[in-house]
Every structure is written in structure tokens, then in C-alpha cells.
Design a protein around this motif. Sequence first.
Motif, mmCIF file in Angstrom:
data_model
loop_
_atom_site.group_PDB
_atom_site.id
_atom_site.type_symbol
_atom_site.label_atom_id
_atom_site.label_comp_id
_atom_site.label_asym_id
_atom_site.label_seq_id
_atom_site.Cartn_x
_atom_site.Cartn_y
_atom_site.Cartn_z
ATOM 1 N N TRP A 1 -15.093 14.579 14.180
ATOM 2 C CA TRP A 1 -15.111 15.291 15.506
ATOM 3 C C TRP A 1 -13.963 15.995 16.124
ATOM 4 N N GLU A 2 -12.633 15.791 15.585
ATOM 5 C CA GLU A 2 -11.545 16.469 15.928
ATOM 6 C C GLU A 2 -11.746 17.856 15.210
ATOM 7 N N SER A 3 -12.303 17.835 14.095
ATOM 8 C CA SER A 3 -12.359 19.120 13.434
ATOM 9 C C SER A 3 -12.946 20.155 14.135
ATOM 10 N N THR A 4 -13.769 19.997 15.103
ATOM 11 C CA THR A 4 -14.564 20.524 16.012
ATOM 12 C C THR A 4 -13.543 21.432 16.897
ATOM 13 N N ARG A 5 -12.888 20.596 17.422
ATOM 14 C CA ARG A 5 -11.753 20.977 18.259
ATOM 15 C C ARG A 5 -10.861 22.128 17.631
ATOM 16 N N LEU A 6 -10.433 21.630 16.448
ATOM 17 C CA LEU A 6 -9.663 22.542 15.523
ATOM 18 C C LEU A 6 -10.195 24.028 15.156
ATOM 19 N N TYR A 7 -11.576 23.752 15.108
ATOM 20 C CA TYR A 7 -12.169 25.095 14.700
ATOM 21 C C TYR A 7 -12.314 25.896 15.936
ATOM 22 N N GLY A 8 -12.713 25.574 16.978
ATOM 23 C CA GLY A 8 -12.401 25.943 18.430
ATOM 24 C C GLY A 8 -11.175 26.709 18.631
ATOM 25 N N LEU A 9 -10.322 25.872 18.315
ATOM 26 C CA LEU A 9 -8.577 26.527 18.589
ATOM 27 C C LEU A 9 -8.490 27.570 17.854
ATOM 28 N N LEU A 10 -8.994 27.768 16.493
ATOM 29 C CA LEU A 10 -8.734 28.749 15.443
ATOM 30 C C LEU A 10 -9.726 30.183 16.138
ATOM 31 N N LEU A 11 -10.798 29.759 16.274
ATOM 32 C CA LEU A 11 -11.552 30.845 17.001
ATOM 33 C C LEU A 11 -11.016 31.417 18.157
ATOM 34 N N GLN A 12 -10.654 30.638 19.151
ATOM 35 C CA GLN A 12 -9.879 31.019 20.442
ATOM 36 C C GLN A 12 -8.690 31.879 20.018
ATOM 37 N N ARG A 13 -7.757 31.463 19.178
ATOM 38 C CA ARG A 13 -6.629 32.208 18.753
ATOM 39 C C ARG A 13 -6.939 33.745 18.005
ATOM 40 N N PHE A 14 -8.038 33.598 17.299
ATOM 41 C CA PHE A 14 -8.470 34.811 16.538
ATOM 42 C C PHE A 14 -9.086 36.030 17.662
ATOM 43 N N ASN A 15 -9.572 35.477 18.825
ATOM 44 C CA ASN A 15 -10.000 36.184 19.692
ATOM 45 C C ASN A 15 -8.866 36.834 20.455
ATOM 46 N N GLN A 16 -7.965 35.926 20.844
ATOM 47 C CA GLN A 16 -6.884 36.317 21.601
ATOM 48 C C GLN A 16 -5.864 37.158 20.619
ATOM 49 N N GLY A 17 -6.056 37.561 19.437
ATOM 50 C CA GLY A 17 -5.355 38.223 18.565
ATOM 51 C C GLY A 17 -3.894 37.669 18.134
ATOM 52 N N ARG A 18 -3.988 36.066 18.317
ATOM 53 C CA ARG A 18 -2.994 35.541 17.756
ATOM 54 C C ARG A 18 -2.983 35.042 16.246
ATOM 55 N N LEU A 19 -1.874 35.168 15.471
ATOM 56 C CA LEU A 19 -2.163 34.666 14.204
ATOM 57 C C LEU A 19 -2.023 33.212 13.797
ATOM 58 N N SER A 20 -2.692 32.756 12.864
ATOM 59 C CA SER A 20 -2.253 31.220 12.428
ATOM 60 C C SER A 20 -1.981 31.373 10.954
ATOM 61 N N VAL A 21 -0.964 30.511 10.475
ATOM 62 C CA VAL A 21 -0.752 30.452 9.111
ATOM 63 C C VAL A 21 -1.002 28.756 8.751
ATOM 64 N N LEU A 22 -2.093 28.739 8.071
ATOM 65 C CA LEU A 22 -2.399 27.302 7.740
ATOM 66 C C LEU A 22 -2.272 26.912 6.325
ATOM 67 N N TYR A 23 -1.957 25.588 6.102
ATOM 68 C CA TYR A 23 -2.099 25.118 4.558
ATOM 69 C C TYR A 23 -3.345 24.210 4.626
ATOM 70 N N VAL A 24 -4.033 24.342 3.520
ATOM 71 C CA VAL A 24 -5.314 23.831 3.155
ATOM 72 C C VAL A 24 -5.133 23.191 1.627
ATOM 73 N N ALA A 25 -4.947 21.944 1.662
ATOM 74 C CA ALA A 25 -4.910 21.527 0.248
ATOM 75 C C ALA A 25 -6.155 21.892 -0.790
ATOM 76 N N ASP A 26 -7.388 21.881 -0.306
ATOM 77 C CA ASP A 26 -8.556 22.216 -1.017
ATOM 78 C C ASP A 26 -9.749 22.727 -0.094
ATOM 79 N N MET A 27 -10.087 24.176 -0.466
ATOM 80 C CA MET A 27 -10.857 24.884 0.357
ATOM 81 C C MET A 27 -12.410 23.930 0.273
ATOM 82 N N ASP A 28 -12.703 23.657 -0.816
ATOM 83 C CA ASP A 28 -13.918 23.139 -0.802
ATOM 84 C C ASP A 28 -14.156 21.675 -0.554
ATOM 85 N N VAL A 29 -13.010 20.951 -0.388
ATOM 86 C CA VAL A 29 -12.878 19.583 0.311
ATOM 87 C C VAL A 29 -13.187 19.938 1.786
#
Lengths: 189, 425
Positions: A139-167
Motif C-alpha cells: 500500500w505504501e508503493s501507491t504513495r511512492l508512485y504518486g510522489l514520482l508522478l507529482q515530481r515528474f509533473n513539477q519538472g523535478r528530477l528523481s534519481v532512484l536505485y532499483v535492485a531489479d526492474m522485474d521484481v
Amino acid sequence: MNVKEHKEEYADLYAPGALTVDRHQDLVLEIDVLCRIAGIRKEWVARKMSDVCSAKELEWVSNSPTHARNDIAGLVYVGVSDVEDRMNAMCGAFLRNFIDARVVTVQQLIEPSGGPNPTVLLCPNFFLAKGAGGDVAQWESTRLYGLLLQRFNQGRLSVLYVADMDVLGTQYGAVFQKHIERHYTEVCS
Amino acid sequence: MSVGRNFLASVLKSGDLGFLAQYDLSDDLFTAGENELKQVIIHHVKEFSTIPGLEAITTATGGEVSELPDVTESPRYYYDQMEKRRISKVLQKALIEAGETLQALPPEPEKALENVLEAATALYLSRNRNRIIDFRKSEALIHEEVAKALSQTGTYMDFGWHYLDGLTAGLRGGDVCSYVGRPSRGKTWFLLWTALHAWRKQELPVMFVSMEMNKEIILQRLASIYTETPVSYVMTGELGVVQGPKFKKKLKGVSAEDSPLWVVDGNRYVSVEDIYMLAIKLQPAVIVIDGAYMLRHPGKRLGRFERIAETADQIKFDIAANLDIPTLCSYQFGREMEKKQKKKTKQGEAVEKPGVEDIFGSDTIGQVSSIVLGLLEADTVETIHRRQISVLKGRHGEKGEFFVNWNFKKMDFSQWEEPKILDVL
């Protein structure tokens, strides 16, 4: 304090050659506070980004002012090992360019009060698979997705680490995965 | 004594064609003889685009007018006298007629009341003729306004920041623009930057009233921006062998500028009336009041907030509107706003933007301001060399934000342009 005295006092910061008195004197005077806000040690501001990062990352940072216009939301490290150092070096480079960049943990991002919203956000533990240290509930991942979308719409950049995209796709959902694949520059090595 | 002649003589003496365009010069304001002189002047102005001299008037009136009264007051003074004369004349006539109607047999009180009301309404409309216009007859006025905006002439003034100038089309006579921020956010620097731009680039006479700093400090700041010399060097006198001669050479240019830039040391003892009187004397095209919330007010019994509201009203109506010039003021945001912001910053939460409702002192400030600019960006690494200015209120509802340089090495507060690429090592 004149320029000479200033340079002597902060010689250790100017020595690596990334900072110059002419451009960064005001930044160096405030470096402790600024680094505390940014979440990195001051050595990362003094150090050259090229010591740690690849040409692709250097180019990505260099062109960052145009990313928002080109529909680029950020950069994603997938499965690389030394991501903390690379993000710290990248954050230091942004600070040297007077850009509000901050290294934050994913736990800070999902705090109920809401995390920081700097111009560039770097998250070195954004997605770790459960069983590999990841503790973000679905349920917290929904919040993270919202945060990324919000930042994207504001033109703010995010640099992320993802261990595995498929997972990530399995645990957070295909939409989340597609958003990152479409709008983030991928660095895999 | 003929007030109409005095008015016309005062207009001729002032040499300002603007007076003729500015006032309602309908025939009922003048007597028959005065009307004749008025027609001669208007005809000459239309024909030659200048105010006539005595010779031209004597010739045009066939020698009937060979001298004009030696007036000492402004056209506005005599115009007020003429208006009073018209009011007396019209009211007297109406009252006589009403009296006659009341004494008639049978008496007609309703008709008498109607007569008086009609005269009063006509007078009211006539006094406010310049304020009321039928849209059907406004074509010429609209074209005039468009031409003014296009050519940036008249009382239009720029801020010196192209984003804001594009958004608002600059300031015009009657406008009040408020710069609002907490202490040390750059209000005075930005006001000085705008004042210098209007004075230097647009050659407008500017009056800068400082309620917070003495005139020496303001002059030092103006000089440092003008000469692009770091203000710290100017204030400490440590100009050095390189900066010193450069500073002296550039500062010499000040005396060659076309328009005056008056600096008034308000020092907390100046009131709106004082500024008005100075403006009448100095005739600035722009007035800047730094720390307008500190202006003195004669109402001793007024509380602090009422005083701020009253002075904001006076600035709008007595100065900006009455003198028909743009007026820029600085105010503060309330401390509550900052506390709220600090708390949020500390907690790492998104910081809310301040609004017009957060201005310290009175809601009136936001209400009477045509444009409100807010300076309340939380300190980050980004505020070291640039500052954000938010347009909290625009004349037509515009909103937006832009960045300006905050460069104390070059004393540059011009609009900040985002670099295309970053310097990465």
C-alpha cells in the motif's frame, strides 16, 4: 576574511579541484549546513564527480536542465553495486551548481508527514526486493508512485536505485514499472 | 477676478499640454469671455501642437486679450475654483426654481425636489466625468492605451525583469505595486533595482523614500549597483587598486544621467502627506516607498494595524491615483507565515507559498495593490545566487513566478536565466 585567507582556511575543500573560489566561495562558507540538508558529507561536494561516475552519468547531469522539457523524469540505477557513492558524487555535483539536491532514504519518502521535495531527489534504497532488505508495504508503493508522478509533473528530477526492474513490477505493479522504464534514463553498470 | 482666465493663464505658464487633455473643459465651466480665450488656446494647440504665447493669443483675439493675469498657483488650484463656481451657479439656479415651485399655487413640492435632485445628479456626473465612460464611445481611449503599452510611453514603467514586464505590461499611473517579504529577503535591493531601471533605462524621474535606512546607506547601495561594485567594498571603503579607480570612473556617470533620482530619508517620521507634498514639488514619475508599513499617520488614536491600513489607502488614492503615477512599496509578511514555513521545512514537508492574506498589518495592502510580489523562499543552496519572486496578485489576475540573480559580486539582480548545461567535473 579576504580571498587568500578563505582559500587557506578551506584548502582541503579546494584541493581536489572541483570547487573554485571565484564561483563557490559563498557555498563553501555555508557548506556544513548545506551538506546536512543535502544528506551527504562535504567531501562529496569537493570531490570530482568523474572520480566515481561514468561518462553517461556525467552527461546526464550536465544536460539535466533540459530533461523536464524532454519528458525525462530522472535516472534509475538498476542492480549496480556502488550506488551510494555514485549518488553522493552526483548530489555533490548538483550542489556545486547551486541546485537543491538531497539524498534521502525510501523510509523518509513514505513518512506520513511527507518527505522533502527538492529540485533533485536521490534515493539509494528506492527498491530492494523483499528478502533483500526491502520493507516497503504494497500500500505504501501507491504513495511512492504518486510522489514520482507529482515530481515528474513539477519538472523535478528523481534519481532512484532499483535492485531489479522485474521484481519491482511484480511487487509494485506494472504501471509503476512502465513509468520508470518510459521516463527514466537507465544505468546498469 | 476671473478664475477661468487664471486657470488658462496657469496652464500656459506651466507649458504642459497634458493639463488640457487631463481636465474636463466643457463650456459650462467657463464664462462667455473665458470660453473665447479657451477656444483660441485649444485651436492653437490643435494647429501647432504647442501652447500659444501671448503674441499668438493677442493676434487671434484681435487685440482683445493683450495680457494675462500673473498667476502663482497650479492649474489644478484654479480648476477647483472653477468647479466650485459651477456648483454654486447650478445649485443657486435649481434652488431658486424649487423655491418658485413651492410658492406657486397650488405648491408642487415633488416637482421642487425633482428639480434639486436633477441639478445635484447632473453636478455629480459632471464632477466625475473623467471617471465614467460609455463603452460605445471608448474606441479612441482604448487605442490610446494600446499605443501607450506598445510604445512603453506615458507613465508606463518597467520592472527590469522581462518575465514580469511581459506578464503585467509594466506599471502605469495609479498603480500600486507591493513587494512583500520577511526581513533580509531582498525587498530593498529589488526596489532599488527597479528604481534604477526606471531611472536609467527609461529616464523617468524617481523618488525613493526609505523608511528603514538612512540616505547614506541607500546611496551606497545605489552606487554599488550602478557601478557594479560589491557593496561590501563600498561600505568598508576597501576598494583596492583595481576596484577603486573603476568605481570612481563609473560613478562619474551618475551626474550625466538625464533624470533626477531623489533619495528621501524617511527615518520613520515621514507621512503620506509629506510624500505627497514632496511629489508636488519634485514631480517624480515614479515613487518608491521602502518600508511603507512604517509611515507615520496623524491619527494618534489609531492602532498599529489601522494605521497601516489607512496609510495603504492613502498611498493608493492620495499618491498613486491623485498624482497619476506608479508607486512601489515594500511590506512584510506576518511572522506567523514564517513560523509555519520553518516548521514545515524542519519536518521536511512541502512548504506552502505565502499569499496576499499573509501580508503583515492589513488586508487593505493586498486590496489596493494592483500587483503584489512575494519574496519568501526557504533558504537552500539555490538561494545563494538566485532568488524566486512570486507574483501573488496581478492587475488582471495574473500569477506566476520567476527567478532573479542574487549576485553581490557583480551587484546583479537582473532576471536569472537557467543554464542550458551544468558544469560537471
